[in-house]
Scaffold this motif. Structure first.
Motif, PDB file in Angstrom:
ATOM      1  N   ILE A 104     -17.619  26.754  27.678  1.00 20.83           N
ATOM      2  CA  ILE A 104     -17.530  26.580  26.231  1.00 20.83           C
ATOM      3  C   ILE A 104     -17.551  25.110  25.856  1.00 20.83           C
ATOM      4  O   ILE A 104     -17.287  24.237  26.683  1.00 20.83           O
ATOM      5  CB  ILE A 104     -16.248  27.238  25.659  1.00 20.83           C
ATOM      6  CG1 ILE A 104     -14.996  26.639  26.321  1.00 20.83           C
ATOM      7  CG2 ILE A 104     -16.287  28.745  25.819  1.00 20.83           C
ATOM      8  CD1 ILE A 104     -13.687  27.145  25.739  1.00 20.83           C
ATOM      9  N   GLY A 105     -17.860  24.855  24.593  1.00 24.97           N
ATOM     10  CA  GLY A 105     -17.794  23.507  24.061  1.00 24.97           C
ATOM     11  C   GLY A 105     -16.365  23.145  23.691  1.00 24.97           C
ATOM     12  O   GLY A 105     -15.415  23.889  23.987  1.00 24.97           O
ATOM     13  N   PRO A 106     -16.161  21.998  23.028  1.00 21.17           N
ATOM     14  CA  PRO A 106     -14.806  21.584  22.632  1.00 21.17           C
ATOM     15  C   PRO A 106     -14.134  22.615  21.737  1.00 21.17           C
ATOM     16  O   PRO A 106     -14.789  23.253  20.903  1.00 21.17           O
ATOM     17  CB  PRO A 106     -15.058  20.275  21.875  1.00 21.17           C
ATOM     18  CG  PRO A 106     -16.376  19.784  22.367  1.00 21.17           C
ATOM     19  CD  PRO A 106     -17.193  21.013  22.646  1.00 21.17           C
ATOM     20  N   LEU A 107     -12.831  22.786  21.923  1.00 19.31           N
ATOM     21  CA  LEU A 107     -12.084  23.691  21.053  1.00 19.31           C
ATOM     22  C   LEU A 107     -12.058  23.144  19.636  1.00 19.31           C
ATOM     23  O   LEU A 107     -11.867  21.945  19.412  1.00 19.31           O
ATOM     24  CB  LEU A 107     -10.640  23.856  21.540  1.00 19.31           C
ATOM     25  CG  LEU A 107     -10.384  24.621  22.830  1.00 19.31           C
ATOM     26  CD1 LEU A 107      -8.905  24.972  22.931  1.00 19.31           C
ATOM     27  CD2 LEU A 107     -11.229  25.862  22.947  1.00 19.31           C
ATOM     28  N   MET A 108     -12.261  24.022  18.667  1.00 19.24           N
ATOM     29  CA  MET A 108     -12.168  23.680  17.250  1.00 19.24           C
ATOM     30  C   MET A 108     -11.040  24.499  16.648  1.00 19.24           C
ATOM     31  O   MET A 108     -10.904  25.688  16.946  1.00 19.24           O
ATOM     32  CB  MET A 108     -13.496  23.983  16.545  1.00 19.24           C
ATOM     33  CG  MET A 108     -14.663  23.165  17.075  1.00 19.24           C
ATOM     34  SD  MET A 108     -16.252  23.599  16.299  1.00 19.24           S
ATOM     35  CE  MET A 108     -16.639  25.117  17.181  1.00 19.24           C
ATOM     36  N   ARG A 109     -10.234  23.854  15.810  1.00 22.06           N
ATOM     37  CA  ARG A 109      -9.126  24.561  15.179  1.00 22.06           C
ATOM     38  C   ARG A 109      -9.571  25.119  13.840  1.00 22.06           C
ATOM     39  O   ARG A 109     -10.206  24.412  13.049  1.00 22.06           O
ATOM     40  CB  ARG A 109      -7.918  23.645  14.986  1.00 22.06           C
ATOM     41  CG  ARG A 109      -6.633  24.412  14.664  1.00 22.06           C
ATOM     42  CD  ARG A 109      -5.420  23.495  14.632  1.00 22.06           C
ATOM     43  NE  ARG A 109      -4.187  24.247  14.640  1.00 22.06           N
ATOM     44  CZ  ARG A 109      -3.656  24.849  13.586  1.00 22.06           C
ATOM     45  NH1 ARG A 109      -4.256  24.749  12.404  1.00 22.06           N
ATOM     46  NH2 ARG A 109      -2.529  25.521  13.684  1.00 22.06           N
ATOM     47  N   LEU A 110      -9.257  26.380  13.617  1.00 19.34           N
ATOM     48  CA  LEU A 110      -9.593  26.990  12.339  1.00 19.34           C
ATOM     49  C   LEU A 110      -8.833  26.307  11.206  1.00 19.34           C
ATOM     50  O   LEU A 110      -7.636  26.019  11.346  1.00 19.34           O
ATOM     51  CB  LEU A 110      -9.249  28.479  12.354  1.00 19.34           C
ATOM     52  CG  LEU A 110     -10.153  29.379  13.208  1.00 19.34           C
ATOM     53  CD1 LEU A 110      -9.509  30.750  13.374  1.00 19.34           C
ATOM     54  CD2 LEU A 110     -11.528  29.516  12.569  1.00 19.34           C
ATOM     55  N   ALA A 111      -9.504  26.055  10.113  1.00 21.32           N
ATOM     56  CA  ALA A 111      -8.822  25.482   8.946  1.00 21.32           C
ATOM     57  C   ALA A 111      -7.728  26.412   8.460  1.00 21.32           C
ATOM     58  O   ALA A 111      -6.697  25.975   7.954  1.00 21.32           O
ATOM     59  CB  ALA A 111      -9.847  25.215   7.839  1.00 21.32           C
ATOM     60  N   ARG A 112      -7.973  27.718   8.652  1.00 19.47           N
ATOM     61  CA  ARG A 112      -6.973  28.714   8.264  1.00 19.47           C
ATOM     62  C   ARG A 112      -6.798  29.681   9.439  1.00 19.47           C
ATOM     63  O   ARG A 112      -7.551  30.655   9.567  1.00 19.47           O
ATOM     64  CB  ARG A 112      -7.420  29.469   7.011  1.00 19.47           C
ATOM     65  CG  ARG A 112      -6.393  30.493   6.521  1.00 19.47           C
ATOM     66  CD  ARG A 112      -6.761  31.034   5.152  1.00 19.47           C
ATOM     67  NE  ARG A 112      -8.096  31.630   5.144  1.00 19.47           N
ATOM     68  CZ  ARG A 112      -8.747  31.971   4.030  1.00 19.47           C
ATOM     69  NH1 ARG A 112      -8.204  31.741   2.854  1.00 19.47           N
ATOM     70  NH2 ARG A 112      -9.944  32.518   4.105  1.00 19.47           N
ATOM     71  N   PRO A 113      -5.822  29.415  10.333  1.00 22.25           N
ATOM     72  CA  PRO A 113      -5.589  30.326  11.456  1.00 22.25           C
ATOM     73  C   PRO A 113      -5.371  31.754  10.978  1.00 22.25           C
ATOM     74  O   PRO A 113      -4.851  31.993   9.886  1.00 22.25           O
ATOM     75  CB  PRO A 113      -4.328  29.749  12.111  1.00 22.25           C
ATOM     76  CG  PRO A 113      -4.383  28.291  11.778  1.00 22.25           C
ATOM     77  CD  PRO A 113      -4.946  28.237  10.381  1.00 22.25           C
ATOM     78  N   VAL A 114      -5.785  32.707  11.813  1.00 17.55           N
ATOM     79  CA  VAL A 114      -5.729  34.128  11.444  1.00 17.55           C
ATOM     80  C   VAL A 114      -4.535  34.777  12.136  1.00 17.55           C
ATOM     81  O   VAL A 114      -4.535  34.942  13.360  1.00 17.55           O
ATOM     82  CB  VAL A 114      -7.034  34.837  11.851  1.00 17.55           C
ATOM     83  CG1 VAL A 114      -7.014  36.277  11.353  1.00 17.55           C
ATOM     84  CG2 VAL A 114      -8.254  34.097  11.300  1.00 17.55           C
ATOM     85  N   PRO A 115      -3.508  35.169  11.377  1.00 18.75           N
ATOM     86  CA  PRO A 115      -2.317  35.749  11.997  1.00 18.75           C
ATOM     87  C   PRO A 115      -2.451  37.258  12.204  1.00 18.75           C
ATOM     88  O   PRO A 115      -3.281  37.918  11.581  1.00 18.75           O
ATOM     89  CB  PRO A 115      -1.227  35.457  10.957  1.00 18.75           C
ATOM     90  CG  PRO A 115      -1.966  35.544   9.651  1.00 18.75           C
ATOM     91  CD  PRO A 115      -3.347  34.983   9.918  1.00 18.75           C
ATOM     92  N   ALA A 116      -1.617  37.773  13.100  1.00 25.26           N
ATOM     93  CA  ALA A 116      -1.476  39.221  13.264  1.00 25.26           C
ATOM     94  C   ALA A 116      -0.133  39.586  12.649  1.00 25.26           C
ATOM     95  O   ALA A 116       0.898  39.549  13.317  1.00 25.26           O
ATOM     96  CB  ALA A 116      -1.525  39.606  14.732  1.00 25.26           C
TER      97      ALA A 116
END
Length: 246
Positions: A104-116
């Protein structure tokens, strides 16, 4: 891979959400650029343009526990034994078991993480980049009437024997069908430029079918598969692969 999220084709890119239950695997994905999925536990469709990570409750009180917070573009796949992946653990009980090594390429952080918020027990989820970027809960990631499953079931109903997760070069085909001396591999590509770098390998003929066409006209997709099988005459020249675009 372009990050132009205004491009409608980019938003239709496929995402596989995988479960991460320890810091070591997430750190390896970030620092070394690869993630592993046991072959025997892999979903029926392991190929995707992006890999996203659902961090379980094992991450404790961290804000990212029980959320999808990171994702990365997929570059290539390999099938290796655990001993080859982790040579320092060559005496592990599962040392001979096979894993998909997903580069995989570099990890990118979601602007809005998706919770469970209500759904805590996850396995693998296939979704789209558009859903990943906009979902407010993991329950919104799941695709209803997923084209892959629709085609898979239709092929089974036609008395064919689809095979999952066969590697054609450095990328898995979504569905494989055996022919004499090789395989017909089906890739469900929506954008015409997708995975151009991952061409057919020896002993493979690749049939590309847009996912939207499965929903719109399943019968024509089945006819295309049947025609490809007839064209192969039950055999495939092992010296060179071919590609058919639907």
């Amino acid at each position: 891979m372009s990050q132009d999220y205004t491009d409608p084709y980019s938003l239709k890119r496929t995402v596989l959400v995988a479960v991460v239950n320890n810091q070591a695997d997430l750190r390896r994905a970030a620092a070394e650029g690869w993630y592993r999925i046991p072959q025997r536990r892999a979903p029926r469709r392991v190929g995707a343009d992006y890999l996203a990570f659902y961090q379980t409750g094992a991450f404790g009180s961290e804000a990212e526990a029980r959320t999808v917070s990171y994702y990365a573009a997929v570059r290539r796949y390999q099938l290796l034994s655990r001993a080859e992946l982790l040579p320092d653990e060559a005496d592990h009980a599962r040392a001979e078991a096979y894993y998909f090594r997903i580069e995989i390429g570099p990890l990118m952080r979601l602007a809005r993480p998706v919770p469970a918020t209500t759904f805590r027990r996850l396995t693998f989820i296939h979704t789209t980049l558009e859903r990943l970027l906009n979902a407010k809960d993991v329950t919104e990631l799941k695709l209803e009437g997923e084209p892959f499953q629709t085609l898979w079931s239709a092929l089974r109903a036609s008395r064919l024997r689809p095979l999952p997760n066969r590697l054609a070069g450095e990328w898995p085909v979504d569905i494989a069908l055996r022919v004499r001396n090789g395989y017909l591999g089906i890739r469900l590509d929506e954008a015409s430029d997708m995975r151009e770098a991952h061409g057919p390998a020896d002993r493979w003929t690749i049939l590309r079918i847009p996912e939207s066409q499965i929903a719109a006209d399943l019968e024509s997709c089945l006819r295309a598969v049947g025609a490809a099988l007839v064209d192969l005459g039950g055999s495939l020249d092992a010296k060179a692969g071919r590609e058919i675009v639907l």
